[in-house]
Design a protein around this motif. Structure first.
Motif, mmCIF file in Angstrom:
data_model
loop_
_atom_site.group_PDB
_atom_site.id
_atom_site.type_symbol
_atom_site.label_atom_id
_atom_site.label_comp_id
_atom_site.label_asym_id
_atom_site.label_seq_id
_atom_site.Cartn_x
_atom_site.Cartn_y
_atom_site.Cartn_z
ATOM 1 N N LEU A 156 0.828 -1.208 0.000
ATOM 2 C CA LEU A 156 0.000 0.000 0.000
ATOM 3 C C LEU A 156 0.863 1.260 0.000
ATOM 4 C CD1 LEU A 156 -2.878 1.126 0.082
ATOM 5 C CD2 LEU A 156 -2.754 1.069 2.578
ATOM 6 N N MET A 157 1.951 1.255 0.758
ATOM 7 C CA MET A 157 2.851 2.418 0.781
ATOM 8 C C MET A 157 3.497 2.653 -0.575
ATOM 9 S SD MET A 157 4.577 1.795 4.548
ATOM 10 C CE MET A 157 5.893 2.982 4.273
ATOM 11 N N VAL A 158 3.906 1.568 -1.228
ATOM 12 C CA VAL A 158 4.513 1.703 -2.565
ATOM 13 C C VAL A 158 3.483 2.208 -3.572
ATOM 14 C CG1 VAL A 158 5.545 0.418 -4.476
ATOM 15 C CG2 VAL A 158 6.295 -0.025 -2.122
ATOM 16 N N PHE A 159 2.265 1.688 -3.490
ATOM 17 C CA PHE A 159 1.193 2.127 -4.389
ATOM 18 C C PHE A 159 0.919 3.619 -4.209
ATOM 19 C CE2 PHE A 159 -3.356 2.881 -5.200
ATOM 20 C CZ PHE A 159 -3.442 2.427 -6.521
ATOM 21 N N CYS A 160 0.852 4.074 -2.958
ATOM 22 C CA CYS A 160 0.586 5.490 -2.694
ATOM 23 C C CYS A 160 1.760 6.367 -3.150
ATOM 24 C CB CYS A 160 0.304 5.713 -1.209
ATOM 25 S SG CYS A 160 -1.270 5.019 -0.664
ATOM 26 N N ALA A 161 2.982 5.871 -3.015
ATOM 27 C CA ALA A 161 4.132 6.619 -3.523
ATOM 28 C C ALA A 161 4.054 6.771 -5.041
ATOM 29 C CB ALA A 161 5.424 5.911 -3.120
ATOM 30 N N GLY A 162 3.545 5.728 -5.709
ATOM 31 C CA GLY A 162 3.337 5.820 -7.157
ATOM 32 C C GLY A 162 2.297 6.880 -7.511
ATOM 33 N N LEU A 163 1.220 6.973 -6.711
ATOM 34 C CA LEU A 163 0.216 8.016 -6.927
ATOM 35 C C LEU A 163 0.828 9.403 -6.725
ATOM 36 C CD1 LEU A 163 -2.921 6.506 -5.117
ATOM 37 C CD2 LEU A 163 -2.494 6.629 -7.575
ATOM 38 N N ALA A 164 1.716 9.532 -5.745
ATOM 39 C CA ALA A 164 2.394 10.811 -5.514
ATOM 40 C C ALA A 164 3.251 11.199 -6.709
ATOM 41 C CB ALA A 164 3.249 10.717 -4.253
ATOM 42 N N ALA A 165 3.961 10.217 -7.265
ATOM 43 C CA ALA A 165 4.778 10.485 -8.451
ATOM 44 C C ALA A 165 3.898 10.929 -9.621
ATOM 45 C CB ALA A 165 5.575 9.236 -8.826
ATOM 46 N N LEU A 166 2.721 10.320 -9.749
ATOM 47 C CA LEU A 166 1.783 10.707 -10.810
ATOM 48 C C LEU A 166 1.306 12.139 -10.615
ATOM 49 C CD1 LEU A 166 0.093 9.827 -13.278
ATOM 50 C CD2 LEU A 166 -1.664 9.040 -11.662
ATOM 51 N N LEU A 167 0.992 12.517 -9.386
ATOM 52 C CA LEU A 167 0.576 13.890 -9.105
ATOM 53 C C LEU A 167 1.671 14.890 -9.473
ATOM 54 C CD1 LEU A 167 -1.244 13.696 -5.625
ATOM 55 C CD2 LEU A 167 -2.260 14.266 -7.833
ATOM 56 N N THR A 168 2.900 14.543 -9.159
ATOM 57 C CA THR A 168 4.024 15.432 -9.464
ATOM 58 C C THR A 168 4.237 15.544 -10.972
ATOM 59 O OG1 THR A 168 5.104 14.893 -7.369
ATOM 60 C CG2 THR A 168 6.490 15.799 -9.119
ATOM 61 N N TYR A 169 4.207 14.408 -11.653
ATOM 62 C CA TYR A 169 4.472 14.403 -13.102
ATOM 63 C C TYR A 169 3.336 15.037 -13.895
ATOM 64 C CZ TYR A 169 5.178 12.511 -17.810
ATOM 65 O OH TYR A 169 5.326 12.384 -19.169
ATOM 66 N N GLN A 170 2.088 14.722 -13.527
ATOM 67 C CA GLN A 170 0.943 15.143 -14.325
ATOM 68 C C GLN A 170 0.470 16.550 -13.981
ATOM 69 O OE1 GLN A 170 -0.151 13.029 -16.716
ATOM 70 N NE2 GLN A 170 -1.547 14.597 -17.506
#
Length: 366
Positions: free
Chosen positions: A290-304
Motif C-alpha cells: 500500500l505504501m509503494v502504491f501510494c508513492a506511485g500516486l504521488a509520483a503521478l501527481l508530481t508528473y501530471q
C-alpha cells in the motif's frame, strides 16, 4: 492441571498474576501502567500514543488475569469525543482546497480505497484473518475510527487495532525519513503539549452537549458506528457554520483515548496475540504494498499536475491523519492540499467502508 478422561494431563488456563488482587487495585495498576506507557511513547513522538499506551497496558493486564471491563456509558462518551476530533479537522481553507481540486482528490482517494480493499479481500480469502477484519485492518483511514467501524460491522476489533497501528507506525516512520533524507526537509521545534490550557467553558459545554446527545441518539437507534458518526456530523456542521467552536483540552482527549484503548486491550487474550503474531508477515506485506502504491500516486501527481513532490507524498501517504499533519506542519509543503486530501480520504473511507465490508463478506461466503 487436571487429568483428562484418557488419563493424560490437560492444561487449564493460567488465572494470571492479577486475578487474586482486589478490583480497585487492578484498576489502579492499569491506570498507572497506562500513564507510564503513554508518557514513554509521547517522549518518542509516536503517533497515537494517548491510545496506544492504554491499549498496550490493557493487553498486558488482560493477559495476566485482570478480568476488567469498561462500562458502556464512558465508552460511548469516548466515541463522541473521537467524532469531535475528526470534525475539528475540517476548516474553511481545507474545504476551499477540496472544492478547487475535487476531481484530483476523488480519483486519488478512490484509488487508495480500492487498493486497500483488494488487499483486504485477498487476505480474507486466504484465511489470514477472519471475516471482514482484513478489510477494516487494511482500510487507510484514521486508526481509531476504523476500529469503531470494524466493531459495528462484525470485524475483530483487536486484530484491526493490531493492523491499523502497525500501519500508522510504519507510515509515520517512512514519511519522517522520506521528508528528512530524500527531500532534506528540516523539522520545526518539537511541540510541547499544554495539558491544562485555558478553555472557553461555554464552547466546551456546547460541544460536549451536542456530541453526547448525538452519540446517545446513535446508540438508541443502533446505527452502525452511530455513536461516533452522528457526533461527527452534528459538530462538523455546526463548526463549519460558525455556530460552534470545537474546543477540546488535551486532558479530556487523553481520557477519551484511554477509555478506547482500555476497551480494546482488555478484550485481548493470549490466543489472539498468537494469531496476530502468526499473521504478521502478511500484514507487513500488505502495508508495504500500500505504501509503494501510494508513492506511485504521488509520483503521478508530481508528473501530471506539477505538485511539489514532498507535498504529493505526504498527501497520498496512507495514514494516519494526525501523524501526517504533524509532519506536514513542520516541513515546507502545501499544508492545505495535504490535509484536504487526507481529510477527504478519511470521510470517504467512513462513507464507503460499510458497503465494502458487506460486499467482501458476501464474496467470501460464496
Amino acid at each position: 492441571m487436571s487429568p483428562s478422561p484418557s488419563g493424560s494431563t490437560e492444561h487449564t488456563p493460567d488465572p494470571g498474576l492479577l486475578t487474586r488482587l482486589p478490583v480497585p487495585v487492578r484498576w489502579l495498576i492499569l491506570l498507572v501502567l497506562s500513564f507510564l506507557l503513554s508518557a514513554a511513547l509521547q517522549r518518542l513522538h509516536l503517533p497515537g500514543s494517548l491510545l496506544l499506551g492504554p491499549m498496550v497496558a490493557a493487553i498486558l493486564a488482560a493477559t495476566n488475569g485482570a478480568r476488567l471491563a469498561v462500562p458502556r456509558i464512558p465508552y460511548i462518551a469516548a466515541h463522541s469525543l473521537l467524532g469531535c476530533v475528526i470534525a475539528r479537522s475540517l476548516d474553511g481553507e481545507i474545504l476551499q482546497t477540496f472544492a478547487a481540486d475535487w476531481p484530483i482528490f476523488l480519483a486519488i482517494v478512490l484509488a487508495v480505497i480500492g487498493a486497500s480493499s483488494v488487499m483486504g479481500y485477498l487476505m480474507a480469502r486466504a484465511g489470514t484473518l477472519p471475516g471482514t477484519t482484513a478489510v477494516w485492518g487494511t482500510s487507510a483511514g484514521a486508526a481509531s475510527a476504523m476500529m469503531l467501524m470494524a466493531e459495528a460491522h462484525g470485524g475483530d476489533v483487536r486484530l484491526v487495532a493490531f493492523m491499523q497501528y502497525l500501519r500508522v507506525a510504519c507510515v509515520a516512520s517512512a514519511a519522517s525519513l522520506v521528508a528528512a533524507l530524500v527531500f532534506q526537509a528540516k523539522g520545526g521545534a518539537a511541540h510541547e503539549t499544554v495539558w491544562f490550557p485555558a478553555v472557553d467553558v461555554i464552547e466546551l459545554s456546547k460541544t460536549l452537549a451536542v456530541s453526547f446527545a448525538a452519540s446517545a441518539v446513535g446508540a438508541k437507534l443502533k446505527i452502525p458506528a452511530g455513536t461516533m458518526l452522528l457526533p461527527l456530523i452534528a459538530t462538523a456542521v455546526l463548526h463549519t457554520a460558525g455556530w460552534l467552536t470545537i474546543d477540546l483540552p488535551p486532558w479530556l482527549l487523553a481520557l477519551g483515548y484511554g477509555i478506547l484503548g482500555w476497551k480494546i486491550g482488555l478484550s485481548f487474550t493470549r490466543r489472539i496475540l498468537r494469531h496476530a503474531a502468526h499473521a504478521l508477515p502478511q500484514v507487513l506485506g500488505s502495508i508495504i504494498v500500500l505504501m509503494v502504491f501510494c508513492a506511485g500516486l504521488a509520483a503521478l501527481l508530481t508528473y501530471q499536475f506539477g505538485i511539489d513532490p514532498l507535498t504529493a507524498y505526504l498527501a497520498t501517504s496512507p495514514g494516519g491523519l494526525d501523524s501526517v499533519a504533524i509532519i506536514a506542519a513542520s516541513t515546507p509543503v502545501d499544508l492545505s492540499f495535504v490535509m484536504g486530501l487526507q481529510t477527504a480520504r478519511l470521510f470517504l473511507v467512513l462513507l464507503l467502508g460499510g458497503p465494502i465490508s458487506k460486499f467482501v463478506a458476501r464474496r467470501i461466503e460464496r
